[in-house]
Design an enzyme around this catalytic site. Structure first.
Site, short mmCIF file in Angstrom:
data_model
loop_
_atom_site.label_atom_id
_atom_site.label_comp_id
_atom_site.label_asym_id
_atom_site.label_seq_id
_atom_site.Cartn_x
_atom_site.Cartn_y
_atom_site.Cartn_z
N SER A 12 0.85 -1.20 0.00
CA SER A 12 0.00 0.00 0.00
C SER A 12 0.88 1.24 0.00
CB SER A 12 -0.90 -0.03 1.23
OG SER A 12 -0.12 -0.21 2.40
N GLU A 14 1.08 5.68 0.96
CA GLU A 14 0.51 6.78 1.76
C GLU A 14 0.73 8.14 1.09
OE1 GLU A 14 0.96 6.44 6.01
OE2 GLU A 14 1.60 8.53 6.12
N THR A 45 -3.05 10.93 5.18
CA THR A 45 -2.87 11.36 6.56
C THR A 45 -3.90 12.44 6.93
OG1 THR A 45 -1.25 13.04 6.00
CG2 THR A 45 -0.40 10.84 6.51
N ALA A 48 -4.46 16.65 13.18
CA ALA A 48 -5.35 16.77 14.34
C ALA A 48 -5.85 18.21 14.50
CB ALA A 48 -4.62 16.32 15.60
N HIS A 73 -6.69 8.40 7.29
CA HIS A 73 -6.21 8.32 8.67
C HIS A 73 -7.19 9.15 9.49
CE1 HIS A 73 -1.72 7.42 7.62
NE2 HIS A 73 -2.52 6.96 6.69
N ASP A 105 -1.25 13.68 17.71
CA ASP A 105 -0.51 14.48 18.70
C ASP A 105 -1.33 15.71 19.03
OD1 ASP A 105 1.85 12.88 18.96
OD2 ASP A 105 2.27 13.41 16.87
N ALA A 119 -5.31 5.66 21.09
CA ALA A 119 -5.82 5.01 19.88
C ALA A 119 -6.69 3.79 20.19
CB ALA A 119 -4.65 4.62 18.97
N TYR A 141 5.25 0.67 16.52
CA TYR A 141 6.55 1.37 16.62
C TYR A 141 7.66 0.37 16.97
CZ TYR A 141 3.43 5.34 16.65
OH TYR A 141 2.46 6.24 16.30
N LYS A 161 -4.73 -2.07 21.40
CA LYS A 161 -5.37 -1.65 20.14
C LYS A 161 -5.88 -2.88 19.38
CE LYS A 161 -1.74 1.15 18.84
NZ LYS A 161 -1.05 2.32 18.24
N GLN A 208 15.43 16.62 5.00
CA GLN A 208 14.04 16.27 5.33
C GLN A 208 14.01 15.00 6.18
OE1 GLN A 208 11.60 14.57 2.18
NE2 GLN A 208 10.24 16.32 2.39
N PHE A 212 12.34 14.79 9.91
CA PHE A 212 11.23 13.87 10.21
C PHE A 212 11.63 12.87 11.29
CE2 PHE A 212 8.92 13.96 5.85
CZ PHE A 212 8.51 15.25 6.13
N HIS A 262 4.18 -0.81 3.38
CA HIS A 262 3.39 0.42 3.23
C HIS A 262 4.40 1.53 2.90
CE1 HIS A 262 0.04 3.19 4.05
NE2 HIS A 262 0.86 3.93 4.76
P1 FAD Z 1 -1.31 5.40 20.78
O1 FAD Z 1 -1.32 4.02 20.27
O2 FAD Z 1 -2.49 5.87 21.56
O3 FAD Z 1 0.02 5.56 21.66
C1 FAD Z 1 0.52 6.83 22.04
C2 FAD Z 1 1.36 6.73 23.31
O4 FAD Z 1 0.53 6.47 24.44
C3 FAD Z 1 2.38 5.59 23.31
O5 FAD Z 1 3.50 6.03 24.02
C4 FAD Z 1 1.69 4.47 24.06
O6 FAD Z 1 2.59 3.59 24.71
C5 FAD Z 1 0.81 5.22 25.05
N1 FAD Z 1 -0.50 4.58 25.27
C6 FAD Z 1 -1.29 4.03 24.32
N2 FAD Z 1 -2.44 3.56 24.84
C7 FAD Z 1 -2.38 3.84 26.16
C8 FAD Z 1 -3.29 3.63 27.25
N3 FAD Z 1 -4.48 3.05 27.04
N4 FAD Z 1 -2.91 4.05 28.48
C9 FAD Z 1 -1.71 4.65 28.69
N5 FAD Z 1 -0.80 4.87 27.69
C10 FAD Z 1 -1.15 4.49 26.44
N6 FAD Z 1 -0.15 11.58 12.99
C11 FAD Z 1 -1.06 12.46 12.53
O7 FAD Z 1 -1.25 13.52 13.12
N7 FAD Z 1 -1.78 12.22 11.38
C12 FAD Z 1 -1.63 11.06 10.70
O8 FAD Z 1 -2.30 10.86 9.68
C13 FAD Z 1 -0.69 10.09 11.18
N8 FAD Z 1 -0.52 8.91 10.54
C14 FAD Z 1 0.34 7.98 11.06
C15 FAD Z 1 0.45 6.73 10.43
C16 FAD Z 1 1.31 5.76 10.92
C17 FAD Z 1 1.39 4.41 10.23
C18 FAD Z 1 2.12 6.05 12.07
C19 FAD Z 1 3.08 5.01 12.59
C20 FAD Z 1 2.00 7.26 12.70
C21 FAD Z 1 1.11 8.24 12.23
N9 FAD Z 1 0.95 9.48 12.86
C22 FAD Z 1 0.04 10.39 12.36
C23 FAD Z 1 1.72 9.81 14.06
C24 FAD Z 1 0.92 9.45 15.34
O9 FAD Z 1 -0.26 10.21 15.40
C25 FAD Z 1 1.81 9.76 16.53
O10 FAD Z 1 2.89 8.87 16.58
C26 FAD Z 1 1.09 9.82 17.88
O11 FAD Z 1 2.00 10.39 18.84
C27 FAD Z 1 0.66 8.47 18.43
O12 FAD Z 1 -0.43 7.96 17.80
P2 FAD Z 1 -0.83 6.40 18.06
O13 FAD Z 1 -2.09 6.15 17.36
O14 FAD Z 1 0.31 5.54 17.80
O15 FAD Z 1 -1.09 6.47 19.66
#
Ligand code: FAD
Length: 283
Positions: A12, A14, A45, A48, A73, A105, A119, A141, A161, A208, A212, A262
């Site tokens: 896939s 992005e 993507t 937020a 996303h 974020d 998430a 990650y 998740k 870049q 990143f 991906h």
């Molecule tokens: P989570 O899975 O919620 O994790 C975030 C942090 O919180 C981690 O440190 C985790 O250990 C901790 N955590 C998770 N669940 C819990 C819980 N229940 N209790 C306590 N701690 C917890 N960002 C954007 O803004 N837009 C995008 O479109 C985007 N696309 C992305 C696509 C991919 C494939 C990836 C890998 C990242 C993407 N990101 C995007 C970045 C992402 O939003 C950031 O990395 C963000 O900080 C974490 O999102 P997450 O869904 O992984 O969070």
């Protein structure tokens, strides 16, 4: 319990939503080129903060209308449940059947998360609201999330998740295949039974890449950093070296069981096409 090599391989791509009409026009050209590869889907993507959200909706609508499956996303940290419900309904009505569900974020100036803090809570909410309509991808990650308290804590949070209903995961990009294989091993030990697809960032631009990687916590190995520094402004050498490194990384991942790739295309057709064709990928 499947191991990663038992899953069907999925390839896939992005995009990020364009910010200007010229960007939109360029992305249309990129899409037409990348359509030739027949990707399983193209994800888009989502910011937020607000301004790029309409861009995500417009871009996925255009991709879907062109006959390629599109996956928006969706991040939850700055949205209310009501806003998320509305967007899910919109995507359903436009024939979208796959979503990449993220926490996102916190936008600058925002003090606390909105109603869904992580998430796993978003995945649970999507399942409550829309049942099995969407195939849900989540983020993984291999080098661990920058805010994780510990590696084991991050792994447990990843599992949450999956238990909430994620079907598949896409990783943050990385250059060290051992980080991926070690992550996958830990997931298998925790009986996490979904495909974990490596996210691959083609190396095309030194500055870049450094910017990143600092932001998302991806490690650039010293030997790659040193080589890139040597090339200076010689963009052709950077791209030729980057292509070799990325193709070798993908070969190692796929031959050792990774269930697909991906591509973080950065809205450019050429690097992804070159890697895809060199590897002879087919969905
Ligand atoms: P989570 O899975 O919620 O994790 C975030 C942090 O919180 C981690 O440190 C985790 O250990 C901790 N955590 C998770 N669940 C819990 C819980 N229940 N209790 C306590 N701690 C917890 N960002 C954007 O803004 N837009 C995008 O479109 C985007 N696309 C992305 C696509 C991919 C494939 C990836 C890998 C990242 C993407 N990101 C995007 C970045 C992402 O939003 C950031 O990395 C963000 O900080 C974490 O999102 P997450 O869904 O992984 O969070």
């Amino acid at each position: 319990m499947n191991s990663q090599k038992d899953f069907k391989k999925t390839y896939s791509i992005e995009f990020f939503p364009p910010k200007t009409p010229k960007g939109a026009e360029n992305l249309r050209k990129t899409r037409l080129e990348l359509a030739k590869l027949k990707p399983a889907y193209i994800s888009v993507t989502f910011g937020a903060g607000g301004s790029t959200q309409d861009g995500t909706i417009e871009t996925v609508t255009e991709i879907q209308a062109s006959g390629i499956s599109a996956a928006p996303h969706l991040s939850c940290i700055a949205s209310t449940k009501r806003e998320i419900s509305t967007i899910l309904e919109l995507y359903k009505s436009r024939g979208i059947s796959r979503i990449v569900a993220l926490r996102g974020d916190m936008p600058s100036g925002m003090q606390a998360p909105s109603e869904l803090r992580y998430a796993n809570e978003l995945v649970e909410f999507i399942r409550e609201e829309t049942g099995n309509h969407f195939k849900i991808e989540v983020a993984a990650y291999p080098e661990f999330h920058p805010q994780a308290k510990s590696a084991s804590d991050d792994l447990k949070n990843f599992k949450r998740k999956v238990e909430a209903g994620a079907d598949s995961a896409i990783t943050q990009y990385f250059f060290n295949p051992d980080a991926y294989f070690s992550f996958v091993d830990s997931c298998e030990k925790m009986e996490v039974n979904i495909p974990i697809i490596p996210g691959i960032m083609p190396i095309t631009n030194h500055n870049q890449l450094v910017r990143f990687s600092d932001m998302c916590g991806a490690e650039i190995p010293r030997w790659i950093k040193k080589r890139l520094e040597d090339f200076g402004d010689d963009i052709n050498s950077i791209q030729a070296f980057g292509m070799d490194v990325t193709i070798q990384l993908c070969e190692k991942l796929l031959s050792n069981g990774a269930p697909g790739i991906h591509f973080y295309s950065m809205n450019k057709a050429e690097p992804t096409t070159q890697i895809w064709n060199a590897l002879g990928l087919k969905n």
